[in-house]
Write a protein that holds these residues in place. Structure first.
Motif, PDB file in Angstrom:
ATOM      1  N   TRP A  40       0.805  -1.229   0.000  1.00  0.00           N
ATOM      2  CA  TRP A  40       0.000   0.000   0.000  1.00  0.00           C
ATOM      3  C   TRP A  40       0.834   1.272   0.000  1.00  0.00           C
ATOM      4  N   SER A  41       2.155   1.130   0.055  1.00  0.00           N
ATOM      5  CA  SER A  41       3.026   2.294   0.230  1.00  0.00           C
ATOM      6  C   SER A  41       3.735   2.682  -1.063  1.00  0.00           C
ATOM      7  N   ILE A  42       3.858   4.000  -1.283  1.00  0.00           N
ATOM      8  CA  ILE A  42       4.750   4.456  -2.344  1.00  0.00           C
ATOM      9  C   ILE A  42       6.185   4.241  -1.878  1.00  0.00           C
ATOM     10  N   HIS A  43       7.138   4.356  -2.796  1.00  0.00           N
ATOM     11  CA  HIS A  43       8.541   4.307  -2.408  1.00  0.00           C
ATOM     12  C   HIS A  43       9.365   5.077  -3.428  1.00  0.00           C
ATOM     13  N   MET A  44      10.210   5.931  -2.906  1.00  0.00           N
ATOM     14  CA  MET A  44      11.223   6.624  -3.690  1.00  0.00           C
ATOM     15  C   MET A  44      12.204   7.211  -2.698  1.00  0.00           C
ATOM     16  N   GLY A  45      13.365   7.634  -3.165  1.00  0.00           N
ATOM     17  CA  GLY A  45      14.351   8.166  -2.245  1.00  0.00           C
ATOM     18  C   GLY A  45      15.351   9.060  -2.939  1.00  0.00           C
ATOM     19  N   ALA A  46      16.046   9.835  -2.124  1.00  0.00           N
ATOM     20  CA  ALA A  46      17.108  10.715  -2.610  1.00  0.00           C
ATOM     21  C   ALA A  46      18.271  10.639  -1.635  1.00  0.00           C
TER      22      ALA A  46
END
Length: 277
Positions: free
Chosen positions: A241-247
């Motif tokens: 159910w979760s989005i995911h991205m990162g920097a």
């Protein structure tokens, strides 16, 4: 004994402080010299493991913690080497793993032994294991044998190379997918655009980071996001159910592992960045 993580529903995260978010969705201290550490998650029952063998070999294979005669009675696994050269022996067959090689272990294995070639530069074995309903042969997938995909744009600071290892197009498995993504020099953003995949969960292990750097991993519902500050060697759980991205504040790479209803890598629902809150 394995440590367990039970996870949470999307309705829970509004009331979670930083410590609770980290407890439910992060795995820290997975790599300890001379030990094997496993964490049993209740997100599609994926097990995460870390091992850093030094002088003595490390072994596992019993099923006490998973309720079956053997660890692999009803499971498969991918083992990625994120450190110095090492070897994994499965039921007497020895596989040599260089940095960024991945070994697939199929259902039915009895004993696994982990070793480093040089205790001064030990192997760092990262493991993803999921339930399996088919017998598939063990296979070593070297870095050269992985299938690379060039993604993103330098102008948007998200240019990256995604390498598929355990994947129907490279090496078959029952339900496990596993690979490694590297950011291009000067790029910091991964997994763009952010997305959901309702039929699969995912785990990430961030590595090749300087001690002073961090990755800001974004998660949560598109309309209710949260962040986690990730150090070298930390792993993150991403529920369906979760989005995911990162920097990242500096260079980094990550191992991604997935399991669920299918192995369709493109079975995702993208979320425009402008819609995130």
């Amino acid at each position: 004994m394995m440590r367990s993580i039970y996870g949470a529903s999307p309705g829970d995260i509004s009331g979670m402080n930083t410590d609770r978010l980290r407890a439910e969705f992060m795995v820290e201290d997975l790599f300890s010299r001379g030990e094997i550490r496993f964490v049993y998650t209740h997100l599609d029952r994926m097990i995460l493991g870390g091992a850093v063998p030094e002088g003595a070999a490390l072994r596992f294979g019993g099923g006490e913690d998973v309720g079956t005669p053997l660890f692999f009675s009803a499971r498969e696994m991918g083992i990625a080497n994120l450190g110095g050269a090492g070897a994994v022996t499965v039921d007497g067959v020895r596989y040599q793993l260089a940095n960024r090689d991945i070994l697939y272990i199929g259902r039915g294995a009895a004993e696994v032994t982990l070793e480093s070639d040089d205790a001064a530069d030990p192997a760092r074995f990262y493991m993803n294991s999921v339930p399996a309903g088919a017998d598939i042969a063990h296979r070593l997938i070297t870095r050269a044998e992985a299938k690379p995909l060039e993604l993103g744009e330098a102008e948007r600071a998200n240019k990256r190379r995604l390498a598929m290892y355990i994947h129907p197009e490279v090496a078959p498995s029952c339900l496990l997918l596993m690979g490694i993504t590297d950011l291009a020099p000067g790029s910091i953003w991964n997994t763009m655009p952010p997305h959901l995949h309702e039929r699969r969960m995912e785990a990430y292990c961030y590595f090749d980071m300087a001690d002073e750097d961090r990755v800001m991993h974004l998660m949560g519902r598109p309309e209710n996001t949260r962040h986690l500050m990730i150090a070298n060697g930390d792993a993150v759980l991403s529920p369906a159910w979760s989005i995911h991205m990162g920097a990242g504040t500096g260079p980094y790479a990550f191992v991604w592992g997935m399991t669920g209803e299918n192995q369709a890598y493109n079975d995702v629902s993208p979320v425009p960045v402008k819609d995130l809150k």
